[in-house]
Write a protein that holds these residues in place. Structure first.
Motif, PDB file in Angstrom:
ATOM      1  N   ASP A  64       0.813  -1.225   0.000  1.00 18.24           N
ATOM      2  CA  ASP A  64       0.000   0.000   0.000  1.00 18.24           C
ATOM      3  C   ASP A  64       0.842   1.269   0.000  1.00 18.24           C
ATOM      4  N   SER A  65       2.047   1.197   0.554  1.00 17.43           N
ATOM      5  CA  SER A  65       2.904   2.376   0.636  1.00 17.43           C
ATOM      6  C   SER A  65       3.436   2.809  -0.729  1.00 17.43           C
ATOM      7  N   GLY A  66       3.514   1.874  -1.668  1.00 19.94           N
ATOM      8  CA  GLY A  66       4.056   2.185  -2.988  1.00 19.94           C
ATOM      9  C   GLY A  66       5.567   2.304  -3.026  1.00 19.94           C
ATOM     10  N   ARG A  67       6.229   2.013  -1.906  1.00 13.11           N
ATOM     11  CA  ARG A  67       7.687   2.173  -1.824  1.00 13.11           C
ATOM     12  C   ARG A  67       8.445   1.278  -2.804  1.00 13.11           C
ATOM     13  N   LEU A  68       8.056   0.018  -2.912  1.00 15.08           N
ATOM     14  CA  LEU A  68       8.789  -0.879  -3.806  1.00 15.08           C
ATOM     15  C   LEU A  68       8.626  -0.470  -5.262  1.00 15.08           C
ATOM     16  N   GLU A  69       7.434  -0.034  -5.616  1.00 14.84           N
ATOM     17  CA  GLU A  69       7.224   0.435  -6.989  1.00 14.84           C
ATOM     18  C   GLU A  69       8.081   1.667  -7.259  1.00 14.84           C
ATOM     19  N   GLU A  70       8.147   2.561  -6.291  1.00 16.19           N
ATOM     20  CA  GLU A  70       8.931   3.786  -6.446  1.00 16.19           C
ATOM     21  C   GLU A  70      10.429   3.489  -6.482  1.00 16.19           C
ATOM     22  N   ASP A  71      10.904   2.647  -5.576  1.00 15.15           N
ATOM     23  CA  ASP A  71      12.343   2.386  -5.458  1.00 15.15           C
ATOM     24  C   ASP A  71      12.865   1.362  -6.461  1.00 15.15           C
ATOM     25  N   MET A  72      12.057   0.351  -6.778  1.00 16.53           N
ATOM     26  CA  MET A  72      12.552  -0.761  -7.591  1.00 16.53           C
ATOM     27  C   MET A  72      11.687  -1.075  -8.805  1.00 16.53           C
ATOM     28  N   ASP A  73      10.634  -0.331  -9.005  1.00 17.73           N
ATOM     29  CA  ASP A  73       9.688  -0.627 -10.075  1.00 17.73           C
ATOM     30  C   ASP A  73       9.172  -2.072  -9.939  1.00 17.73           C
ATOM     31  N   LEU A  74       8.880  -2.453  -8.697  1.00 12.52           N
ATOM     32  CA  LEU A  74       8.416  -3.808  -8.383  1.00 12.52           C
ATOM     33  C   LEU A  74       7.045  -3.742  -7.744  1.00 12.52           C
ATOM     34  N   GLN A  75       6.089  -4.417  -8.357  1.00  8.31           N
ATOM     35  CA  GLN A  75       4.768  -4.536  -7.747  1.00  8.31           C
ATOM     36  C   GLN A  75       4.819  -5.706  -6.771  1.00  8.31           C
ATOM     37  N   LEU A  76       4.390  -5.463  -5.548  1.00 10.44           N
ATOM     38  CA  LEU A  76       4.461  -6.497  -4.533  1.00 10.44           C
ATOM     39  C   LEU A  76       3.307  -7.473  -4.703  1.00 10.44           C
ATOM     40  N   THR A  77       3.644  -8.682  -5.080  1.00 12.88           N
ATOM     41  CA  THR A  77       2.678  -9.760  -5.263  1.00 12.88           C
ATOM     42  C   THR A  77       3.012 -10.877  -4.291  1.00 12.88           C
ATOM     43  N   VAL A  78       2.129 -11.834  -4.168  1.00 18.24           N
ATOM     44  CA  VAL A  78       2.401 -13.006  -3.327  1.00 18.24           C
ATOM     45  C   VAL A  78       3.679 -13.686  -3.799  1.00 18.24           C
ATOM     46  N   GLU A  79       3.814 -13.837  -5.096  1.00 18.62           N
ATOM     47  CA  GLU A  79       4.999 -14.496  -5.655  1.00 18.62           C
ATOM     48  C   GLU A  79       6.273 -13.723  -5.335  1.00 18.62           C
ATOM     49  N   ALA A  80       6.207 -12.398  -5.390  1.00 18.84           N
ATOM     50  CA  ALA A  80       7.384 -11.575  -5.076  1.00 18.84           C
ATOM     51  C   ALA A  80       7.781 -11.719  -3.611  1.00 18.84           C
ATOM     52  N   VAL A  81       6.792 -11.745  -2.726  1.00 17.48           N
ATOM     53  CA  VAL A  81       7.085 -11.924  -1.301  1.00 17.48           C
ATOM     54  C   VAL A  81       7.753 -13.270  -1.067  1.00 17.48           C
ATOM     55  N   ILE A  82       7.160 -14.323  -1.590  1.00 14.91           N
ATOM     56  CA  ILE A  82       7.709 -15.677  -1.383  1.00 14.91           C
ATOM     57  C   ILE A  82       9.115 -15.775  -1.955  1.00 14.91           C
ATOM     58  N   SER A  83       9.326 -15.249  -3.147  1.00 11.79           N
ATOM     59  CA  SER A  83      10.637 -15.299  -3.786  1.00 11.79           C
ATOM     60  C   SER A  83      11.690 -14.576  -2.957  1.00 11.79           C
ATOM     61  N   ASN A  84      11.372 -13.391  -2.465  1.00 10.35           N
ATOM     62  CA  ASN A  84      12.340 -12.636  -1.679  1.00 10.35           C
ATOM     63  C   ASN A  84      12.605 -13.284  -0.325  1.00 10.35           C
ATOM     64  N   LEU A  85      11.584 -13.849   0.296  1.00 10.12           N
ATOM     65  CA  LEU A  85      11.796 -14.528   1.582  1.00 10.12           C
ATOM     66  C   LEU A  85      12.587 -15.811   1.388  1.00 10.12           C
ATOM     67  N   ASP A  86      12.432 -16.439   0.231  1.00 14.86           N
ATOM     68  CA  ASP A  86      13.165 -17.665  -0.064  1.00 14.86           C
ATOM     69  C   ASP A  86      14.667 -17.409  -0.208  1.00 14.86           C
ATOM     70  N   ASP A  87      15.037 -16.162  -0.486  1.00 17.51           N
ATOM     71  CA  ASP A  87      16.455 -15.810  -0.607  1.00 17.51           C
ATOM     72  C   ASP A  87      17.175 -15.719   0.737  1.00 17.51           C
TER      73      ASP A  87
END
Length: 95
Positions: free
Chosen positions: A33-56
């Motif tokens: 909701d903050s829009g920070r990831l879109e602003e900083d990384m041009d990344l829309q936060l999706t379930v898949e993005a969360v899981i992928s980043n936590l998996d790292d």
């Protein structure tokens, strides 16, 4: 972002308690909701993005540790992400 689906995916991928699933999903929703990831990384936060980043995160990390590890990485790279951390003692307090 579908919080119910995120909670289900967090449980399936990383285990943890219902309380930690809710806390992480709530912070993920706030981050989206903050829009920070879109602003900083041009990344829309999706379930898949969360899981992928936590998996790292390191394999021996709990769900909360994984989330905070990712948020810490974002903090180092861009700043102003600390507000999305989950309290580490959440895992130790009874539900």
């Amino acid at each position: 972002m579908d919080r119910t689906r995120l909670v289900d995916e967090l449980d399936a991928e990383f285990g943890g308690s219902e309380r930690t699933h809710r806390a992480v999903s709530r912070q993920a929703r706030d981050l989206a909701d903050s829009g920070r990831l879109e602003e900083d990384m041009d990344l829309q936060l999706t379930v898949e993005a969360v899981i992928s980043n936590l998996d790292d995160a390191p394999d021996d990390h709990s769900l909360v540790e994984r989330w905070n590890w990712w948020i810490g990485s974002l903090e180092l790279s861009f700043g102003d992400y600390q507000r999305f951390r989950v309290r580490p003692d959440l895992e130790e307090t009874p539900e």
